[in-house]
Design a protein around this motif. Sequence first.
Motif, PDB file in Angstrom:
ATOM      1  N   UNK A 358       0.815  -1.221   0.000  1.00  0.00           N
ATOM      2  CA  UNK A 358       0.000   0.000   0.000  1.00  0.00           C
ATOM      3  C   UNK A 358       0.852   1.277   0.000  1.00  0.00           C
ATOM      4  N   UNK A 359       2.142   1.152   0.350  1.00  0.00           N
ATOM      5  CA  UNK A 359       2.997   2.346   0.434  1.00  0.00           C
ATOM      6  C   UNK A 359       3.374   2.900  -0.936  1.00  0.00           C
ATOM      7  N   UNK A 360       3.135   2.128  -1.994  1.00  0.00           N
ATOM      8  CA  UNK A 360       3.377   2.602  -3.365  1.00  0.00           C
ATOM      9  C   UNK A 360       2.068   2.533  -4.143  1.00  0.00           C
ATOM     10  N   UNK A 361       1.913   3.396  -5.119  1.00  0.00           N
ATOM     11  CA  UNK A 361       0.639   3.469  -5.850  1.00  0.00           C
ATOM     12  C   UNK A 361       0.474   2.331  -6.852  1.00  0.00           C
ATOM     13  N   UNK A 362       1.589   1.751  -7.291  1.00  0.00           N
ATOM     14  CA  UNK A 362       1.547   0.613  -8.217  1.00  0.00           C
ATOM     15  C   UNK A 362       2.868  -0.135  -8.111  1.00  0.00           C
ATOM     16  N   UNK A 446      -8.287  -8.993  -4.471  1.00  0.00           N
ATOM     17  CA  UNK A 446      -9.087 -10.130  -4.964  1.00  0.00           C
ATOM     18  C   UNK A 446     -10.564  -9.754  -5.022  1.00  0.00           C
ATOM     19  N   UNK A 447     -11.070  -9.088  -3.978  1.00  0.00           N
ATOM     20  CA  UNK A 447     -12.471  -8.639  -3.967  1.00  0.00           C
ATOM     21  C   UNK A 447     -12.731  -7.669  -5.114  1.00  0.00           C
ATOM     22  N   UNK A 448     -11.788  -6.746  -5.363  1.00  0.00           N
ATOM     23  CA  UNK A 448     -11.937  -5.776  -6.464  1.00  0.00           C
ATOM     24  C   UNK A 448     -11.965  -6.478  -7.817  1.00  0.00           C
ATOM     25  N   UNK A 449     -11.064  -7.450  -7.998  1.00  0.00           N
ATOM     26  CA  UNK A 449     -10.978  -8.155  -9.284  1.00  0.00           C
ATOM     27  C   UNK A 449     -12.193  -9.054  -9.525  1.00  0.00           C
ATOM     28  N   UNK A 450     -12.725  -9.642  -8.452  1.00  0.00           N
ATOM     29  CA  UNK A 450     -13.918 -10.497  -8.573  1.00  0.00           C
ATOM     30  C   UNK A 450     -15.183  -9.650  -8.718  1.00  0.00           C
ATOM     31  N   UNK A 507     -16.454  -6.249 -11.423  1.00  0.00           N
ATOM     32  CA  UNK A 507     -15.002  -6.306 -11.369  1.00  0.00           C
ATOM     33  C   UNK A 507     -14.368  -4.943 -11.662  1.00  0.00           C
ATOM     34  N   UNK A 508     -13.295  -4.633 -10.921  1.00  0.00           N
ATOM     35  CA  UNK A 508     -12.607  -3.347 -11.060  1.00  0.00           C
ATOM     36  C   UNK A 508     -12.004  -3.197 -12.456  1.00  0.00           C
ATOM     37  N   UNK A 509     -12.241  -2.034 -13.080  1.00  0.00           N
ATOM     38  CA  UNK A 509     -11.669  -1.746 -14.407  1.00  0.00           C
ATOM     39  C   UNK A 509     -10.276  -1.144 -14.282  1.00  0.00           C
ATOM     40  N   UNK A 510      -9.977  -0.618 -13.111  1.00  0.00           N
ATOM     41  CA  UNK A 510      -8.722   0.093 -12.869  1.00  0.00           C
ATOM     42  C   UNK A 510      -7.496  -0.790 -13.137  1.00  0.00           C
ATOM     43  N   UNK A 511      -7.648  -2.085 -12.859  1.00  0.00           N
ATOM     44  CA  UNK A 511      -6.496  -2.983 -12.942  1.00  0.00           C
ATOM     45  C   UNK A 511      -6.343  -3.651 -14.307  1.00  0.00           C
ATOM     46  N   UNK A 512      -7.216  -3.369 -15.255  1.00  0.00           N
ATOM     47  CA  UNK A 512      -7.168  -4.058 -16.551  1.00  0.00           C
ATOM     48  C   UNK A 512      -5.802  -3.923 -17.233  1.00  0.00           C
ATOM     49  N   UNK A 513      -5.205  -2.702 -17.341  1.00  0.00           N
ATOM     50  CA  UNK A 513      -3.887  -2.594 -17.994  1.00  0.00           C
ATOM     51  C   UNK A 513      -2.793  -3.374 -17.254  1.00  0.00           C
TER      52      UNK A 513
END
Length: 531
Positions: A358-362, A446-450, A507-513
């Motif tokens: 969590x200390x880094x944005x990606x 995992x919750x975000x991706x599901x 499902x979260x779209x943020x993580x698609x890339x």
Amino acid sequence: MFTTMGRNGLNKESFILSVDVGTTSIRCHVYDKEARVRGSCTSKVVPLYPAVGHVEMDPDALWRGFITVVKGAVQDAGVQMCQMEALGISTQRATFTTWDRKTGVPFHNFISWQDQRAADLVKSWNRSCTMKIIHGVMKVAYFLTRHKRSLAASLIVFSTQHVTFRLVWVLAHCKQVRQAIEEGNCCFGTIDTWLLFKLTKGRVHATDYSNASSTGIFDSYQMCWSGFLCSLVSLPLSIFPHVENTGHNFGSTDPSILGVSIPIMSVMADQQAAMFGECCFDVGDVKITMGTGTFMDINTGSKPHTSVAGLYPLVGWKIGSDVVYLAEGNAADTGTAIKWAQELELFSNVGETSDMAYSVSDSDGVCFVPSFSGLQAPLNDPRACASLMGLKPSTTKSHLVRSILESVAFRNKQLYETMLRETHIPITKIRVDGGVSSNDFVLQLTADLFGRKLVRPQHREMSSLGAAFVAGLGVGFWSTREELKKLQSPDKVFLPKDVATGGSASPSQEYIPVLQSWERALRRSMNWYKP
């Protein structure tokens, strides 16, 4: 409070005793009527590595460890052995030994599910003309009948994780075993069977349906040992234990062992026991155990699921006439990857990893592929390598840790999507357990991706609790499964980000890339090692 006329003739509070024999430890818990742990004890399992690729355990050491934790847990609870109403046993799957039926002396050490000694045998069989013929016949059968089971059979391959070829190896290399088979004096058993034999002083040679279905030698459709497979690879059916219900009175412990005679009311395979402990009793209930590896199981109801993408049909449990089946997918290197990172000194304490991520944005473009043991469903590539890609001068330890934790959640997503695609069963709830489930970053991602809610229970020892629940139901300690559900207490609920901020569950779209980059790294890691 559940009281009974104790074995000493006095009314005393009663308890359920449950032992879980895992890959790295043996744990015993004493449960009260509210399913609270009143006492516990743990002993380490010491693996033996007698040769490259060989992984074994000493049966006598395991037996001593079992007795030690049982006595230690009862002592820790401050109660007496005569207050134990029943014993439940949960064990790691597909680890086996063979022994002399008359003397009870093992012919060799336990051969672990992790053992690779039969790898060449498995490889040669998977490439054999026999398998090509079987695949061809099954393809024709599928073309004519459109039965999905025929299609699955046309794609089936053997694995070292199943007992089959490790047992074939034993028969080829151990003269004592062959001689005992000829004399009708050989017993085969997974850990549960060995413990039952020892606890009853040789009176019981049995297993349950959940353990049997995890060996690879059991036909989960016909609910019996597979005569076809045994004749194909020359395994004698005479050595296999009788298969009983999961909730069954297997007999009682010999009083000379624990001082009293305790009814053994359940034996279960660990993942199926965890499923029961999570109260995943309904079709569509999902349990994710994240330990050394990840095991994702879905309750498929009264019929086994036929998979073409590597999900494995298992008997979850059989209690009375009620049979519940599961479909299971696994990723082998979950906790393994985190332990590897710790040994590289990326962090000192596993508890730090969530905060580091969590200390880094990606992850700064870094992708980690967790495949020290190849890739399982849905990719099924034993030749894949573990890899770190996208490293830069700006990459920090926190970026590396985040990429490793992300890879765990990404593999979860792959297994989950395979499960949805293959079973067509609407998911009703998702429960998580195992050591890695204590990592909030992994569970939130995992919750975000599901796009689904995940629930983490307070009590993490789900295999032990599941075996206790089945044993308790068998002696009336608990009455119904609805009662068991009321005993559950969640530690934390993880909602998808959109739901937590008032949006809809998707499902979260943020993580698609990021996921697409990771999948590219995954493809480059596949077929790395030569066949």
